[in-house]
Design a protein around this motif. Structure first.
Motif, PDB file in Angstrom:
ATOM      1  N   THR A 148       0.690  -1.203  -0.095  1.00  0.00           N
ATOM      2  CA  THR A 148       0.128   0.086   0.158  1.00  0.00           C
ATOM      3  C   THR A 148       0.726   1.208   0.101  1.00  0.00           C
ATOM      4  O   THR A 148       0.221   2.541  -0.287  1.00  0.00           O
ATOM      5  N   LEU A 149       2.255   1.055   0.327  1.00  0.00           N
ATOM      6  CA  LEU A 149       2.901   2.192   0.171  1.00  0.00           C
ATOM      7  C   LEU A 149       3.313   2.847  -1.167  1.00  0.00           C
ATOM      8  O   LEU A 149       3.567   2.112  -2.001  1.00  0.00           O
ATOM      9  N   SER A 150       3.383   4.173  -1.179  1.00  0.00           N
ATOM     10  CA  SER A 150       3.602   4.845  -2.319  1.00  0.00           C
ATOM     11  C   SER A 150       5.254   5.102  -2.416  1.00  0.00           C
ATOM     12  O   SER A 150       6.010   5.008  -1.351  1.00  0.00           O
ATOM     13  N   GLY A 151       5.651   5.846  -3.544  1.00  0.00           N
ATOM     14  CA  GLY A 151       7.035   6.213  -3.664  1.00  0.00           C
ATOM     15  C   GLY A 151       7.845   5.586  -4.835  1.00  0.00           C
ATOM     16  O   GLY A 151       8.059   4.319  -4.805  1.00  0.00           O
ATOM     17  N   SER A 152       7.985   6.139  -5.852  1.00  0.00           N
ATOM     18  CA  SER A 152       8.594   5.662  -7.233  1.00  0.00           C
ATOM     19  C   SER A 152       9.925   5.279  -7.067  1.00  0.00           C
ATOM     20  O   SER A 152      10.486   4.571  -7.652  1.00  0.00           O
ATOM     21  N   LYS A 153      10.711   5.779  -5.686  1.00  0.00           N
ATOM     22  CA  LYS A 153      12.068   5.197  -5.712  1.00  0.00           C
ATOM     23  C   LYS A 153      12.074   4.054  -4.575  1.00  0.00           C
ATOM     24  O   LYS A 153      13.399   3.868  -4.235  1.00  0.00           O
ATOM     25  N   ARG A 154      11.150   3.769  -4.252  1.00  0.00           N
ATOM     26  CA  ARG A 154      11.287   2.559  -3.215  1.00  0.00           C
ATOM     27  C   ARG A 154      11.692   1.364  -3.749  1.00  0.00           C
ATOM     28  O   ARG A 154      11.598   1.124  -4.793  1.00  0.00           O
ATOM     29  N   PRO A 155      12.693   0.807  -3.132  1.00  0.00           N
ATOM     30  CA  PRO A 155      13.434  -0.421  -4.045  1.00  0.00           C
ATOM     31  C   PRO A 155      12.402  -1.527  -4.004  1.00  0.00           C
ATOM     32  O   PRO A 155      11.293  -1.629  -3.403  1.00  0.00           O
ATOM     33  N   PRO A 156      12.584  -2.437  -4.942  1.00  0.00           N
ATOM     34  CA  PRO A 156      11.652  -3.455  -5.146  1.00  0.00           C
ATOM     35  C   PRO A 156      11.615  -4.721  -3.905  1.00  0.00           C
ATOM     36  O   PRO A 156      12.787  -4.686  -3.283  1.00  0.00           O
ATOM     37  N   VAL A 157      10.390  -5.389  -3.757  1.00  0.00           N
ATOM     38  CA  VAL A 157      10.369  -6.134  -2.849  1.00  0.00           C
ATOM     39  C   VAL A 157      10.113  -7.391  -3.266  1.00  0.00           C
ATOM     40  O   VAL A 157       9.002  -7.515  -4.296  1.00  0.00           O
ATOM     41  N   LEU A 158      10.724  -8.572  -3.174  1.00  0.00           N
ATOM     42  CA  LEU A 158      10.413 -10.110  -3.497  1.00  0.00           C
ATOM     43  C   LEU A 158       9.624 -10.621  -2.309  1.00  0.00           C
ATOM     44  O   LEU A 158      10.428 -11.045  -1.433  1.00  0.00           O
ATOM     45  N   ALA A 159       8.396 -10.522  -2.015  1.00  0.00           N
ATOM     46  CA  ALA A 159       7.782 -10.984  -0.717  1.00  0.00           C
ATOM     47  C   ALA A 159       7.653 -12.611  -1.067  1.00  0.00           C
ATOM     48  O   ALA A 159       7.199 -13.083  -2.010  1.00  0.00           O
ATOM     49  N   LEU A 160       7.979 -13.341   0.245  1.00  0.00           N
ATOM     50  CA  LEU A 160       7.634 -14.597   0.352  1.00  0.00           C
ATOM     51  C   LEU A 160       6.315 -15.083   1.041  1.00  0.00           C
ATOM     52  O   LEU A 160       6.405 -16.274   1.360  1.00  0.00           O
ATOM     53  N   ALA A 161       5.502 -14.274   1.173  1.00  0.00           N
ATOM     54  CA  ALA A 161       4.394 -14.542   2.037  1.00  0.00           C
ATOM     55  C   ALA A 161       3.407 -15.564   1.228  1.00  0.00           C
ATOM     56  O   ALA A 161       3.371 -15.209  -0.113  1.00  0.00           O
ATOM     57  N   ASP A 162       2.958 -16.331   1.771  1.00  0.00           N
ATOM     58  CA  ASP A 162       1.903 -17.415   1.253  1.00  0.00           C
ATOM     59  C   ASP A 162       0.517 -16.678   0.757  1.00  0.00           C
ATOM     60  O   ASP A 162       0.080 -15.599   1.352  1.00  0.00           O
ATOM     61  N   ASN A 163      -0.118 -16.667  -0.470  1.00  0.00           N
ATOM     62  CA  ASN A 163      -1.440 -16.591  -0.713  1.00  0.00           C
ATOM     63  C   ASN A 163      -1.164 -14.760  -1.112  1.00  0.00           C
ATOM     64  O   ASN A 163      -2.312 -14.177  -0.606  1.00  0.00           O
ATOM     65  N   PHE A 164      -0.135 -14.074  -1.187  1.00  0.00           N
ATOM     66  CA  PHE A 164       0.028 -12.868  -1.466  1.00  0.00           C
ATOM     67  C   PHE A 164      -0.254 -12.504  -2.728  1.00  0.00           C
ATOM     68  O   PHE A 164       0.079 -12.931  -3.848  1.00  0.00           O
ATOM     69  N   ALA A 165      -1.134 -11.419  -3.184  1.00  0.00           N
ATOM     70  CA  ALA A 165      -1.551 -11.327  -4.674  1.00  0.00           C
ATOM     71  C   ALA A 165      -0.477 -10.355  -5.358  1.00  0.00           C
ATOM     72  O   ALA A 165      -0.442 -10.345  -6.263  1.00  0.00           O
ATOM     73  N   GLY A 166       0.360  -9.702  -4.611  1.00  0.00           N
ATOM     74  CA  GLY A 166       1.172  -8.634  -5.307  1.00  0.00           C
ATOM     75  C   GLY A 166       0.852  -7.286  -5.183  1.00  0.00           C
ATOM     76  O   GLY A 166      -0.482  -7.003  -4.884  1.00  0.00           O
ATOM     77  N   GLY A 167       1.488  -6.340  -5.594  1.00  0.00           N
ATOM     78  CA  GLY A 167       1.391  -4.958  -5.709  1.00  0.00           C
ATOM     79  C   GLY A 167       2.394  -4.208  -6.452  1.00  0.00           C
ATOM     80  O   GLY A 167       3.334  -4.858  -6.816  1.00  0.00           O
ATOM     81  N   ALA A 168       2.209  -2.921  -6.721  1.00  0.00           N
ATOM     82  CA  ALA A 168       3.266  -2.368  -7.710  1.00  0.00           C
ATOM     83  C   ALA A 168       4.667  -2.259  -6.792  1.00  0.00           C
ATOM     84  O   ALA A 168       4.563  -1.729  -5.993  1.00  0.00           O
ATOM     85  N   GLY A 169       5.608  -3.084  -7.639  1.00  0.00           N
ATOM     86  CA  GLY A 169       7.051  -3.150  -6.872  1.00  0.00           C
ATOM     87  C   GLY A 169       7.146  -4.065  -5.699  1.00  0.00           C
ATOM     88  O   GLY A 169       8.261  -3.991  -5.150  1.00  0.00           O
ATOM     89  N   VAL A 170       6.068  -4.832  -5.508  1.00  0.00           N
ATOM     90  CA  VAL A 170       5.989  -5.581  -4.466  1.00  0.00           C
ATOM     91  C   VAL A 170       5.585  -6.849  -4.916  1.00  0.00           C
ATOM     92  O   VAL A 170       4.427  -7.389  -5.127  1.00  0.00           O
ATOM     93  N   TYR A 171       6.494  -7.621  -5.406  1.00  0.00           N
ATOM     94  CA  TYR A 171       6.186  -9.061  -6.264  1.00  0.00           C
ATOM     95  C   TYR A 171       6.146 -10.203  -5.458  1.00  0.00           C
ATOM     96  O   TYR A 171       6.636 -10.707  -4.189  1.00  0.00           O
ATOM     97  N   ALA A 172       5.058 -10.881  -5.776  1.00  0.00           N
ATOM     98  CA  ALA A 172       4.510 -12.210  -4.943  1.00  0.00           C
ATOM     99  C   ALA A 172       5.573 -13.264  -5.614  1.00  0.00           C
ATOM    100  O   ALA A 172       5.459 -13.645  -6.806  1.00  0.00           O
ATOM    101  N   VAL A 173       6.323 -13.831  -4.915  1.00  0.00           N
ATOM    102  CA  VAL A 173       7.124 -14.881  -5.004  1.00  0.00           C
ATOM    103  C   VAL A 173       6.449 -16.408  -5.240  1.00  0.00           C
ATOM    104  O   VAL A 173       6.823 -16.969  -6.087  1.00  0.00           O
TER     105      VAL A 173
END
Length: 400
Positions: A148-173
């Protein structure tokens, strides 16, 4: 492999060629193939950390000496299965660092303790203190908050959570229900199925599942005739009645049951005589979170093999004295991926162009790619449930 020469080929060998395609045309410091050449990777010293996911958990650990700073958030000291899986992921990360990352990355591993608030706090710290990529967290609420966080310069996140749908720049692995449903639908469509029905548990992910399945079917010239949302319990019979009034004899019905067991929908379908040879039933990976019931018999499921970790399997067992599983593989792949990008493009190479390239990557969990909405797409084995067990139908299917 050259004649007479034995070369260790870790999973980064597969990532090599995927990265070469993804990064072609990108301004690079050198050849990706050279950067990840397995012939240059020495087998690690046989360090042995004991039983699966064992060993004491440290609050903060630092691995490697490279110029690219990466943060990994794992539930190392969490109780029960969460902590055990976190420690397995740490071992997978260590193997990837030994194989490819030590001279490229400085990997800081933080212990979230399995606590949502702690995971969120550590993630925010990492995002604002110079890290180039965050791998994790495994805690779903924390991953959802980060998205939910905004910010164009935010580093990417490779999320390891189960059943996570993903979000802009926060990738569901991890494999999602939407991806499993789409790949399962593709498996039937590839065999000639044309008319499909989707039963999907109501909730925030329902529209995502529907879109992914429809897109998957379109690749094969098949159609999603109707989508029927339903609620657990009594809603199953009503949903099947609704479907029967709208569609005659579909080639397949797909059941994305979310958290709940698919048994009520399966019972309602059986009462209407739907299933068997005329209509295939396609489940999802989330069915496997429940006991395998007789009503599951004959259904098809596309899912990752939790015990299949490709070329890292033998090396991992030799090094850590227990078998690698999908948790190990996810962690290994993400660390290997970040190291490969750092080698090919440099510490500032983690752009949307690179991470979201349609060519994707190949890791120990198979072919995968990240989308602009943060979701991932994966290839995976295709199974049929026979006598309460998964029987392999095809080695690979995908919904893209």
């Amino acid at each position: 492999m050259e004649a007479g020469r034995q070369v260790y080929r870790p999973r980064s060998w597969a990532v090599t060629f995927a990265l070469a395609a993804v990064l072609s045309g990108c301004q690079s410091k050198g050849s990706v193939t050279e950067a990840l050449d397995p012939a240059t990777i020495a087998a690690p010293a046989g360090q042995q950390d004991g039983a699966a996911g064992g060993g004491p958990a440290q609050a903060t650990q630092s691995l490697g000496t490279g110029s690219t700073k990466i943060t990994m958030l794992l539930p190392l000291s969490a109780p029960g299965t969460a902590g055990q899986n976190g420690r397995k992921m740490l071992d997978g990360a260590k193997l990837a660092m030994t194989d490819i990352g030590n001279g490229l990355l400085t990997l800081t591993v933080e212990d979230t303790k399995g606590d949502n608030a702690q995971a969120g706090k550590l993630a925010l710290q990492a995002l604002t203190t110079g890290t180039k990529v965050v791998i994790g967290p495994t805690e779903l609420p924390a991953a959802q908050h980060i998205a939910t966080l905004s910010g164009s310069k935010r580093p990417p996140v490779l999320a390891l959570a189960d059943n996570f749908a993903g979000g802009a720049g926060v990738y569901a692995v991890r494999l999602s229900e939407a991806d499993s449903a789409a790949a399962g639908a593709a498996g039937i469509a590839a065999k000639g199925g044309k008319k499909f029905v989707l039963f999907v548990a109501g909730g925030s992910n329902a529209s995502t599942v529907e879109k992914r399945v429809a897109n998957s079917l379109s690749i094969y010239g098949a159609t999603l005739a109707v989508t029927v949302p339903y609620s657990a319990g009594d809603g199953a019979a009503k949903a099947v009645d609704e479907m029967a009034s709208l569609v005659d004899t579909p080639d397949a019905v797909i059941i994305a049951s979310g958290d709940a067991s698919p048994s009520p929908i399966l019972a309602a379908l059986k009462s209407k005589g739907i299933g068997g040879k005329a209509t295939s039933v396609v489940g999802t990976s989330r069915w496997l979170e429940h006991p395998m019931e007789p009503s599951f018999e004959g259904a098809y499921i596309a899912t990752l093999d939790p015990g299949e970790t490709g070329p890292i399997a033998d090396r991992f067992r030799t090094t850590y004295n227990y078998p690698a599983d999908v948790n190990v593989a996810y962690a290994y792949d993400m660390v290997a991926l970040t190291a490969g990008i750092a080698s090919a493009v440099g510490p500032d190479g983690f752009s949307k162009q690179v991470l979201e390239n349609p060519s994707g990557f190949r890791g120990s969990t198979g072919l995968f790619r990240f989308r602009a909405d943060g979701s991932s797409q994966r290839s995976m084995p295709f199974y049929r449930i026979e006598k309460g067990a998964l029987k392999l139908v095809a080695k690979s299917t995908s919904g893209f």
